[in-house]
Enzyme design. Structure first.
Site, PDB file in Angstrom:
ATOM      1  N   ASP A 163       0.827  -1.211   0.000  1.00  0.00           N
ATOM      2  CA  ASP A 163       0.000   0.000   0.000  1.00  0.00           C
ATOM      3  C   ASP A 163       0.861   1.261   0.000  1.00  0.00           C
ATOM      4  OD1 ASP A 163      -0.977  -2.314   1.319  1.00  0.00           O
ATOM      5  OD2 ASP A 163      -2.603  -1.213   2.271  1.00  0.00           O
ATOM      6  N   ALA A 164       2.034   1.156   0.623  1.00  0.00           N
ATOM      7  CA  ALA A 164       2.918   2.315   0.739  1.00  0.00           C
ATOM      8  C   ALA A 164       3.294   2.891  -0.614  1.00  0.00           C
ATOM      9  CB  ALA A 164       4.187   1.926   1.504  1.00  0.00           C
TER      10      ALA A 164
END
Length: 377
Positions: A163-164
């Site tokens: 997700d980062a």
């Protein structure tokens, strides 16, 4: 990302968006410009009237939401979007969230940078908090970078979860562009490659959400009931959606641009291959039967990324039917009052959704998709 209050999901709610009680859209032209713009504004109005976030108004959930609002303004120039962007930026005092080591907490700065780029008044925007965050995040030591934070997720690189790659890289890239400091882009690439090398499955052309889902070839490997690897739809949506945002502002002559273009194309081809017939991707990409109903947040990120690639000429028109099918299905998941349903709650792996489940990042993903669908008509 810790889970917020879980929405109740019953067996009766586990059916596809195309089967909801909402009036079917077959008779409506969901690709009509006015229809798309109206659907997007209704989504904005509903979300602004029903604020929700995980831990703070400046957290990643609002970061993703207001990124969608920014892209909606970029396409439509409707000042309702800009008003929402400015209101939240001023209310937040232009601050990211507080964990300077955490990629999630700078996602909100995409909206600040967008406002700054489009605001004619001098000294209206304050990007100093964003600069402070990025300088600390990229250049100062922390436990994750040092590799000393051992945990089940193996938090031993800065961006240890996929997700980062949506949360931080587009912000860093846009800041580098606006400040004319390309060295930020080189730092971004260094940390992006750490995540790629750890989590990207070159055989499946998909990202594991974190180290828990990377296969090592032993009995401890996490598997779906059908024996397949666990690949989360929204997790991969974060990545391919982030790639579209990243490439949008990355200099054409940047030395590593080809890597990102090739990664985008690889993922796009795989996402196309595994699209279900009704248009919406399931929360588990390789085990759709696990939760056999469409999910909007992941689907909207995929749709945004594919539509963006078509509009930019990076992928060919064979993707167009898939994008249109997905948008039509997503349109049927929007309630009459504007709420975007069928959004999986905050999580880190495939779970079910329902027609009434929503999150602000799901609305943001819907706006991202609409912003590119408008250009495809």
């Amino acid at each position: 990302m810790n889970k917020s209050i879980l929405l109740l999901v019953t067996l009766l709610s586990l059916y596809s968006c195309t089967d909801t009680e909402k009036t079917p859209l077959e008779e409506k032209d969901v690709f009509n410009e006015d229809y798309i713009k109206t659907s997007m504004i209704k989504a904005l109005e509903w979300q602004e009237a029903h604020p929700i976030f995980a831990i703070h108004p400046t957290d990643w959930t609002n970061g993703a939401y207001y990124t969608g609002v920014a892209r909606a303004h970029h396409t439509t120039k409707n000042m309702m979007y800009m008003a929402a962007l400015k209101n939240q930026a001023v209310a937040n005092n232009w601050q990211p969230y507080t964990r300077l080591y955490h990629a999630d907490d700078v996602a909100i700065s995409y909206s600040y940078l967008y406002v700054a780029e489009n605001e004619k008044r001098r000294n209206f925007s304050d990007l100093e908090p964003t600069k402070k965050f990025l300088d600390t995040h990229l250049y100062e030591d922390n436990a994750w970078k040092a590799g000393t934070n051992r945990s089940k997720e193996d938090k031993t690189i800065l961006w240890w979860w996929c997700d980062a790659l949506f949360m931080a890289p587009p912000v860093i890239n846009l800041y580098a562009k606006q400040s004319e400091q390309p060295e930020y882009l080189d730092e971004m690439h260094k940390y992006y490659m750490e995540t790629y090398n750890r989590l990207y499955d070159k055989e499946e052309k998909l990202f594991a959400r974190d180290s828990r889902f990377v296969w090592d070839g032993d009995d401890e490997d996490k598997k779906e009931p059908n024996g397949e690897k666990v690949f989360w739809s929204r997790g991969n949506g974060w990545v391919i959606g982030g790639l579209a945002l990243l490439l949008e502002d990355m200099p054409e002559d940047y030395k590593h641009r080809d890597f990102y273009v090739n990664l985008y194309k690889e993922m796009a081809s795989r996402i196309l291959e595994i699209q279900p017939e009704d248009g919406l991707w399931r929360t588990s990409l390789l085990s759709p039967e696990s939760y056999d109903h469409g999910e909007v947040s992941g689907s909207a990120f995929h749709t945004f990324a594919l539509a963006w690639g078509i509009n930019k000429g990076l992928i060919d028109k064979k993707y167009t039917p898939a994008v249109k099918k997905a948008w039509k299905a997503m349109a049927n998941c929007q309630h009459d009052d504007g709420r975007v349903g069928w959004v999986q709650n905050i999580g880190a792996f495939p779970e079910p959704a329902s027609k009434d489940s929503y999150q602000n990042f799901g609305t943001g993903a819907f706006l991202l998709a609409g912003s590119e669908i408008l250009k495809m008509r």
